[in-house]
Scaffold this motif. Structure first.
Motif, PDB file in Angstrom:
ATOM      1  N   SER A 187       3.644   0.480   2.950  1.00  0.00           N
ATOM      2  CA  SER A 187       3.404  -0.505   4.006  1.00  0.00           C
ATOM      3  C   SER A 187       2.918  -1.777   3.328  1.00  0.00           C
ATOM      4  N   ARG A 211       4.384   6.917   1.121  1.00  0.00           N
ATOM      5  CA  ARG A 211       4.979   5.971   2.070  1.00  0.00           C
ATOM      6  C   ARG A 211       4.388   4.576   1.878  1.00  0.00           C
ATOM      7  N   LEU A 268       0.855  -1.186   0.000  1.00  0.00           N
ATOM      8  CA  LEU A 268       0.000   0.000   0.000  1.00  0.00           C
ATOM      9  C   LEU A 268       0.895   1.241   0.000  1.00  0.00           C
ATOM     10  N   ARG A 269       0.742   2.102  -0.982  1.00  0.00           N
ATOM     11  CA  ARG A 269       1.468   3.384  -0.986  1.00  0.00           C
ATOM     12  C   ARG A 269       0.455   4.476  -0.681  1.00  0.00           C
ATOM     13  N   ASP A 270       0.665   5.209   0.405  1.00  0.00           N
ATOM     14  CA  ASP A 270      -0.317   6.206   0.829  1.00  0.00           C
ATOM     15  C   ASP A 270      -0.146   7.495   0.022  1.00  0.00           C
ATOM     16  N   ILE A 271      -0.983   8.484   0.316  1.00  0.00           N
ATOM     17  CA  ILE A 271      -0.999   9.710  -0.472  1.00  0.00           C
ATOM     18  C   ILE A 271       0.299  10.490  -0.365  1.00  0.00           C
ATOM     19  N   TYR A 272       1.109  10.196   0.673  1.00  0.00           N
ATOM     20  CA  TYR A 272       2.397  10.870   0.822  1.00  0.00           C
ATOM     21  C   TYR A 272       3.535  10.107   0.140  1.00  0.00           C
ATOM     22  N   ALA A 317       6.322   3.666   5.814  1.00  0.00           N
ATOM     23  CA  ALA A 317       5.411   4.108   6.867  1.00  0.00           C
ATOM     24  C   ALA A 317       6.151   4.045   8.201  1.00  0.00           C
ATOM     25  N   ASP A 356      -1.942   2.058  -5.125  1.00  0.00           N
ATOM     26  CA  ASP A 356      -1.308   3.378  -5.139  1.00  0.00           C
ATOM     27  C   ASP A 356      -2.375   4.428  -4.882  1.00  0.00           C
ATOM     28  N   ARG A 357      -2.531   4.823  -3.629  1.00  0.00           N
ATOM     29  CA  ARG A 357      -3.577   5.787  -3.283  1.00  0.00           C
ATOM     30  C   ARG A 357      -3.093   7.206  -3.545  1.00  0.00           C
TER      31      ARG A 357
END
Length: 432
Positions: free
Chosen positions: A38, A36, A30-34, A65, A104-105
Motif C-alpha cells: 500500500s 501486500r 508499506l509492505r505488510d507481514i503478508y 492491499a 518492509d514489516r
C-alpha cells in the motif's frame, strides 16, 4: 503474473506516473507481514489517488492491499506520518536515479534491515559468523582466545549460537561450567526478574587463563541446563515483562548483557560466536552489537551463492539513505579450510572481490579520476574487506579438544595454520 520481487518496482512506477515523482517521494510504500503493498502519503487524497488505486489493484493482484486501502492519506495525522518516517525503510529504484522508500514489516527478519551500530572499542568486539556451519568457526575462536591470552589480553568468550551451543563444552572443563548461562539471563530479562544478579555466576575460567591474562567463557547453558528449550524461546521474546528492558530487541538485550559482563571484569577483547545462516538473530548480532564481523566461508559455489543472499541483505542495511556512520570497513572475509598452495587460494579472493564489488563497494566510473572518498578497493588490496584472512585446512584441528590437547594450542603448532588469520585479528583488536 507479477511476483513478490517485481511488485514493489511495478507499484513504484505507477506511483510516479499517477502522482508525480515529488509526491511519490514524499510518501512511503508499506509492505505488510503478508507481503501486500500500500502507499501512505502525507498529502490529502484527490482524484489521482482513486485512479491509482484501481490501476494498482489490477496490476498487483494478491500483492496489493484491498483496493480501498491501497492509498492511505495521513494528511490529518501529522504525528502518525512522522512515526512512519522513523521506521527503517529500504530503497526501491524506479528509473534512472529516482527511488522511493519502502517499509518492509516482518514477523521475523527485521534485524537484517538495521543500520550497523557504531563500533565498540573498549573492549573490542569480534563476531564470528558464517553462512554455513562446519567451517571451523568455533575452533578459530578457541585459537584466537588462546593467542590473545598468550599476548596478555583478557578475553571474554560469549556463546550466542543458542540453537547449536558448543563453546562451553569446547572451552570449559565440566567442573568449570558456571551455574548460569546466556539463556538463564535472557529468561530472567523476559520475566522482569533481576537478571544482573546472575552475572557473577555466569563466567567459567578456561584452560587458557594464566598469570598473564584471563579467558572467561559464558556458555549458552549453565551447569544444569534445566528447561533449556523453554528458556531459549524466551531469549527471542521481544521486550520484557519488567520496566528495565521494555521494548528491547534481541540485539539490544545482548548489548546490555555484554555491558554487565564488562562491568565485573576488565577485558581487552570480546569474542562472540553467532548462529550460522540467515536467521534473524544472526542479523541482529552481526549488525547490532557494534562488533567487527568475521565472515567465514569455504571456497565452494554453494558458499558464494549463500554469500550473495547475505550481501543482498547488507545492501539494504548499508543503504546511504538511512544515514549514520559508514561501517562497511568493519567487515572482513575469512577463507576457512584454505588450500596450502597460494595459487589455489586466488579463486576465493576473486569471488569475494566480486560480491563486494556487486553489492557494497561504490560504483566508480573508470573514465574519471577515482574520488578519494569512494569506498572501493582493488582485487589485490590486502587491507580491503573482501581480501580474506586465511586459515589453512588441517585435519589435526578438525576434532581437537582444547581442554585436553595442549600441543595444538601452542604457537609452534597453530602458527602455520592460523598465522595469517591471527595477524589480522591482532590488528583488529589494536595489538602491535
Amino acid at each position: 503474473m507479477i511476483g513478490f520481487d517485481d511488485a514493489p518496482r511495478a507499484f513504484s512506477k505507477l506511483l510516479t506516473e499517477f502522482l508525480g515523482t515529488e509526491a511519490a517521494r514524499d510518501g512511503r510504500i508499506l509492505r505488510d507481514i503478508y507481503g501486500r503493498l500500500s502507499f501512505v502519503t502525507p498529502r490529502p487524497r484527490d482524484a489521482r489517488c482513486d485512479a491509482l488505486q484501481l490501476a494498482a489493484a489490477q496490476m498487483l493482484g494478491a500483492y496489493g492491499a484491498p483496493t480501498t486501502q491501497l492509498v492511505v492519506s495521513l494528511s490529518d495525522d501529522e504525528h502518525g506520518f512522522r512515526d512512519l518516517l522513523g521506521e527503517t525503510s529500504i530503497s526501491v529504484p524506479v528509473a534512472g536515479s529516482t527511488e522511493l522508500r519502502m517499509i518492509d514489516r516482518r514477523l521475523a527478519g527485521d534485524d537484517w534491515l538495521m543500520r550497523p551500530e557504531k563500533l565498540v572499542f573498549n573492549p573490542s568486539r569480534l563476531i564470528f559468523y558464517s553462512v554455513k556451519g562446519g567451517v571451523g568457526r568455533s575452533t578459530a575462536l578457541a585459537i584466537t582466545a588462546a593467542d590473545l591470552a598468550a599476548r596478555g589480553c583478557n578475553v571474554l568468550v560469549l556463546d550466542l549460537d543458542l540453537e547449536a551451543p558448543g563453546l562451553g563444552a569446547l572451552l570449559l572443563s565440566p567442573e568449570d561450567v558456571p551455574k548460569f548461562g546466556v539463556t538463564d539471563w535472557f529468561a530472567a530479562v523476559a520475566a522482569g526478574a533481576d537478571a544482573e544478579s546472575l552475572i557473577s555466576d555466569m563466567t567459567g575460567s578456561s584452560p587458557f587463563t594464566s598469570a598473564r591474562a584471563v579467558v572467561d567463557v559464558v556458555p549458552a547453558a549453565g551447569r544444569d541446563p534445566g528447561a533449556y528449550l523453554s528458556k531459549l524461546a524466551r531469549a527471542y521474546t521481544p521486550g520484557s515483562a519488567g520496566e528495565q528492558y521494555l521494548g528491547f530487541s534481541f540485539p539490544k538485550k545482548a548489548d546490555a548483557l555484554l555491558a554487565q559482563l564488562a562491568s565485573h571484569q576488565r577485558y581487552d577483547a570480546v569474542l562472540i560466536d553467532a548462529r550460522a545462516g540467515l536467521h534473524e538473530t544472526s542479523g541482529g548480532l552481526v549488525l547490532g552489537l557494534g562488533a567487527k564481523a568475521l565472515l567465514f566461508g569455504v571456497d565452494t559455489s554453494q558458499t558464494f551463492d549463500d554469500f550473495r543472499l547475505l550481501f543482498n541483505a547488507f545492501t539494504q542495511a548499508f543503504d546511504p539513505a538511512i544515514g549514520g556512520e559508514d561501517l562497511r570497513y568493519a567487515f572482513k572475509m575469512v577463507h576457512a579450510k584454505a588450500p596450502r598452495d597460494e595459487k589455489d587460494r586466488r579463486l576465493f579472493r576473486e569471488r569475494s572481490w566480486g560480491i563486494w564489488s556487486d553489492h557494497l563497494y561504490d560504483d566508480v566510473d573508470p573514465a574519471t579520476e577515482m574520488s578519494g572518498d569512494a569506498f572501493v578497493f582493488d582485487l589485490g588490496d590486502e587491507d580491503a574487506p573482501h581480501y580474506p584472512l586465511e586459515i589453512i585446512g588441517d585435519e589435526s584441528y578438525t576434532r581437537f579438544d582444547p581442554r585436553t590437547e595442549t600441543y595444538p594450542l601452542s604457537a609452534d603448532a597453530y602458527g602455520p595454520v592460523f598465522g595469517s588469520f591471527l595477524a589480522g585479528i591482532r590488528v583488529m583488536v589494536g595489538l602491535p
